[in-house]
Design an enzyme around this catalytic site. Sequence first.
Site, PDB file in Angstrom:
ATOM      1  N   ALA A 137       0.836  -1.192   0.000  1.00 33.11           N
ATOM      2  CA  ALA A 137       0.000   0.000   0.000  1.00 33.11           C
ATOM      3  C   ALA A 137       0.877   1.251   0.000  1.00 33.11           C
ATOM      4  O   ALA A 137       2.075   1.197   0.285  1.00 33.11           O
ATOM      5  CB  ALA A 137      -0.920  -0.009   1.222  1.00 33.11           C
TER       6      ALA A 137
ATOM      7  N   GLY B 256      -0.190  -5.030   0.614  1.00 34.11           N
ATOM      8  CA  GLY B 256      -1.393  -4.880  -0.183  1.00 34.11           C
ATOM      9  C   GLY B 256      -1.292  -5.519  -1.551  1.00 34.11           C
ATOM     10  O   GLY B 256      -2.295  -5.945  -2.128  1.00 34.11           O
TER      11      GLY B 256
ATOM     12  N   GLU C 291      -2.082  -9.058  -1.049  1.00 32.44           N
ATOM     13  CA  GLU C 291      -3.518  -9.155  -0.752  1.00 32.44           C
ATOM     14  C   GLU C 291      -4.359  -8.975  -2.007  1.00 32.44           C
ATOM     15  O   GLU C 291      -5.385  -9.647  -2.185  1.00 32.44           O
ATOM     16  CB  GLU C 291      -3.885  -8.129   0.316  1.00 32.44           C
ATOM     17  CG  GLU C 291      -3.292  -8.491   1.673  1.00 32.44           C
ATOM     18  CD  GLU C 291      -3.329  -7.350   2.679  1.00 32.44           C
ATOM     19  OE1 GLU C 291      -3.724  -7.603   3.824  1.00 32.44           O
ATOM     20  OE2 GLU C 291      -2.966  -6.215   2.309  1.00 32.44           O
TER      21      GLU C 291
ATOM     22  N   GLU D 149       3.751  -5.921   6.940  1.00 33.03           N
ATOM     23  CA  GLU D 149       3.170  -4.772   7.649  1.00 33.03           C
ATOM     24  C   GLU D 149       3.677  -4.641   9.085  1.00 33.03           C
ATOM     25  O   GLU D 149       3.750  -3.535   9.615  1.00 33.03           O
ATOM     26  CB  GLU D 149       1.635  -4.888   7.658  1.00 33.03           C
ATOM     27  CG  GLU D 149       0.983  -4.649   6.312  1.00 33.03           C
ATOM     28  CD  GLU D 149       0.840  -5.906   5.482  1.00 33.03           C
ATOM     29  OE1 GLU D 149       0.100  -5.870   4.487  1.00 33.03           O
ATOM     30  OE2 GLU D 149       1.485  -6.934   5.810  1.00 33.03           O
TER      31      GLU D 149
END
Length: 246
Positions: A53, A96, A99, A119
């Site tokens: 992200a 992300g 994911e 993360e």
Amino acid sequence: GAVGLVTLNRPKVNALSSKLVTEVTRCALAADADPDVGALVITGNPKFFAAGADIAEMASQSYMDIYKARLFKDLDQLADVRIPVIAAVNGFALGGGCELAMACDFILAGDKAVFGQPEIKLGTIPGLGGTQRFTRAIGKARAMELVLTGDHMGATEAVARGLASRVVPADALVDEAVACGAKIAGLSKPIVALAKSAVNASFETTLAEGLRFERHLFYSTFGTQDQKVGMKAFLEKDESPAWKDA
């Protein structure tokens, strides 16, 4: 049917901003609504599928900021897409990015692909499925280790553990993903959608409930024209059924 291709292109590392996630989802929904498209491939560049992200976008935000914005909520809409969505992962798929790949129906991994949920090293945890889909795919022990350490795993391990379908040479990955999508798109679109729903249900239900769901979907195929087309072609040894998508 045709195969849609979405290429993440946000220099330099394809960091997932909320806008990029929204655009990917919009493209997937548009492909799903197109009667001529039978599958979709999502890919990045040779070095980065998506490195995570956008930390710069998130770093200063508060709990209420991201709660009110429902940050990355659009990714949930990928589950509403009926055509198969294939992630063609070259290079890094971290945080992300991993994911997003897991939100697709299956992953084809380039031989240089790297997966992980780092993360924890940023003082937070996965928030787009990294503790849920990751664990279901590779098992609790390895998922727990990777989530708690922030370590990575390569393509070969990803396939061995069930995260990815198979390893493909990096320079042939996108072509192979599109070819795989074309193979699926050449079948009955509604029957493919039913098969996808049945497999996905195995992650959401008990075995008994899943078996009942599968049986009812199987029965429902006999209400379609394509079941008649497919079985007639088989009996007549016709290897090119003229699917009606009905």
